[in-house]
Scaffold this active site. Structure first.
Site, short mmCIF file in Angstrom:
data_model
loop_
_atom_site.label_atom_id
_atom_site.label_comp_id
_atom_site.label_asym_id
_atom_site.label_seq_id
_atom_site.Cartn_x
_atom_site.Cartn_y
_atom_site.Cartn_z
N SER A 118 41.61 37.97 41.80
CA SER A 118 40.62 39.05 41.79
C SER A 118 40.40 39.66 43.17
O SER A 118 40.36 38.95 44.19
CB SER A 118 39.28 38.51 41.28
OG SER A 118 38.25 39.46 41.41
N GLU A 120 37.65 40.57 44.10
CA GLU A 120 36.34 40.09 44.54
C GLU A 120 36.48 39.07 45.67
O GLU A 120 35.53 38.84 46.42
CB GLU A 120 35.58 39.46 43.37
CG GLU A 120 35.02 40.46 42.37
CD GLU A 120 33.90 41.31 42.96
OE1 GLU A 120 33.18 40.83 43.86
OE2 GLU A 120 33.75 42.46 42.52
N TYR A 142 31.64 33.42 41.78
CA TYR A 142 32.84 33.88 41.08
C TYR A 142 34.00 34.07 42.06
O TYR A 142 35.10 33.56 41.86
CB TYR A 142 32.55 35.19 40.35
CG TYR A 142 33.76 35.85 39.74
CD1 TYR A 142 34.14 35.58 38.43
CD2 TYR A 142 34.55 36.74 40.48
CE1 TYR A 142 35.27 36.17 37.87
CE2 TYR A 142 35.68 37.33 39.93
CZ TYR A 142 36.03 37.05 38.62
OH TYR A 142 37.14 37.63 38.08
#
Length: 319
Positions: A118, A120, A142
């Site tokens: 990801s 992120e 996360y």
């Protein structure tokens, strides 16, 4: 064409990848968490169970199924929930990946493994756009769990010779996107407002920007990664930023509406995103894998709106 195992097969990415693999003649096995049933049963797909905890059980399953490829999409999703249940997120998004790779090592080191990673992980990036060498600065449980998994993939590749890759995926959408995501909220709202069911759409920050691509394009990149002669990690992105406001404008205009008449910015839900621009540089994927997105931003918005309108019409005809 061999057997491919997919976790997260009921989700957007897993379902598209399963369809692509089946079309090319692969045997596809969806790996479900023990006791779960698939949200959507896909044609010509087999299913198996694993509790995502027992390495020896997965090792035995891999030895039985003898897959050539293993794609991991299992994860708690992003959005507001990326801060909820950090222990559960750490287990599923992070530690479970180490268990998968340990099982691959124990069953058959020739199994090719791809982790859906990801953007992120970049958190508040030091530079934009981001590529594979940009430092990671995770800002949520996360993102931290995804970074742990990313590091484990690199470790098993370097230390144990496992063909393990990470696809650093930026935002990617489709009509199969979950209803909690802003792109799907907008597409569904356009359909309902057009039909006279709803009369407004409330959103948070309309000026928030994302690098949005089309999900089938992105899962195709994972396939190219496992087909290449060398295992490596790749950023998968369009390299273009678009705002929520732009998405609204295109979506509503596609239905003959002006978003300014229907969209209200909900300041109580406004979450200021003070991070630097999250936009990816997929030069490496283009150069080495020959990957390029086939669907641009405008086409993505239109196909999502069309799908929401068709879905609403179908529900109406069935009622």
């Amino acid at each position: 064409m061999g057997t491919a195992i997919l976790t997260g097969i009921s989700g957007q990415d897993g379902s598209y990848l399963a369809e692509q693999l089946r079309e090319d003649g692969h045997r596809v096995v969806g790996l479900l968490r023990e006791g779960r049933t698939p949200c959507v049963v896909l044609d010509s797909v087999e299913y198996a169970e694993w509790d995502f905890m027992d390495v020896s059980a997965l090792t035995a399953l891999l030895s039985k199924l003898r897959p050539s490829e293993f794609y991991n999409f299992a994860a708690f999703s992003t959005g507001a929930g990326m801060y909820d249940d950090p222990v559960g997120i750490g287990e599923l998004n992070g530690i479970a990946v180490a268990r998968m790779l340990q099982a691959v090592l124990g069953a058959d080191v020739t199994i090719r493994f791809c982790q859906a990673s990801s953007s992120e992980m970049f958190g508040d990036p030091v530079t934009s756009p981001q590529d594979e060498l940009t430092p990671f600065r995770p800002c949520s449980p996360y993102a931290a769990a995804k970074l742990f998994a990313h590091a484990v993939v690199q470790g098993y590749r370097a230390r144990h010779g496992v063909f393990a890759c990470s696809a650093i995926l930026y935002n990617h959408e489709s009509p199969r996107r979950g209803r909690a995501f802003v792109t799907r909220k907008i597409a569904d709202a356009v359909a309902r407002i057009r039909a006279g069911v709803d009369h407004e759409l409330r959103l948070g920050n309309l000026d928030a920007k994302r690098d949005w691509g089309y999900a089938p394009d992105y899962v195709r990149a994972l396939r190219l990664m496992l087909a290449h002669q060398d295992a490596d990690d790749y950023v998968v992105a369009t390299g273009q930023l678009h705002s929520v406001r732009e998405f609204c404008e295109l979506a509503f205009s596609h239905a003959g509406l002006d978003y300014r008449d229907w969209v209200r910015e909900n300041t109580t839900d406004l979450r200021q995103d003070r991070r630097g621009p999250i936009v990816g540089d997929a030069t490496k994927a283009r150069r080495i894998l020959g990957w390029r997105p086939s669907t641009d931003f405008g086409a993505l918005v239109r196909l999502m709106v069309d799908a929401s309108i068709a879905s609403l019409a179908n529900k109406g005809s069935m009622s």
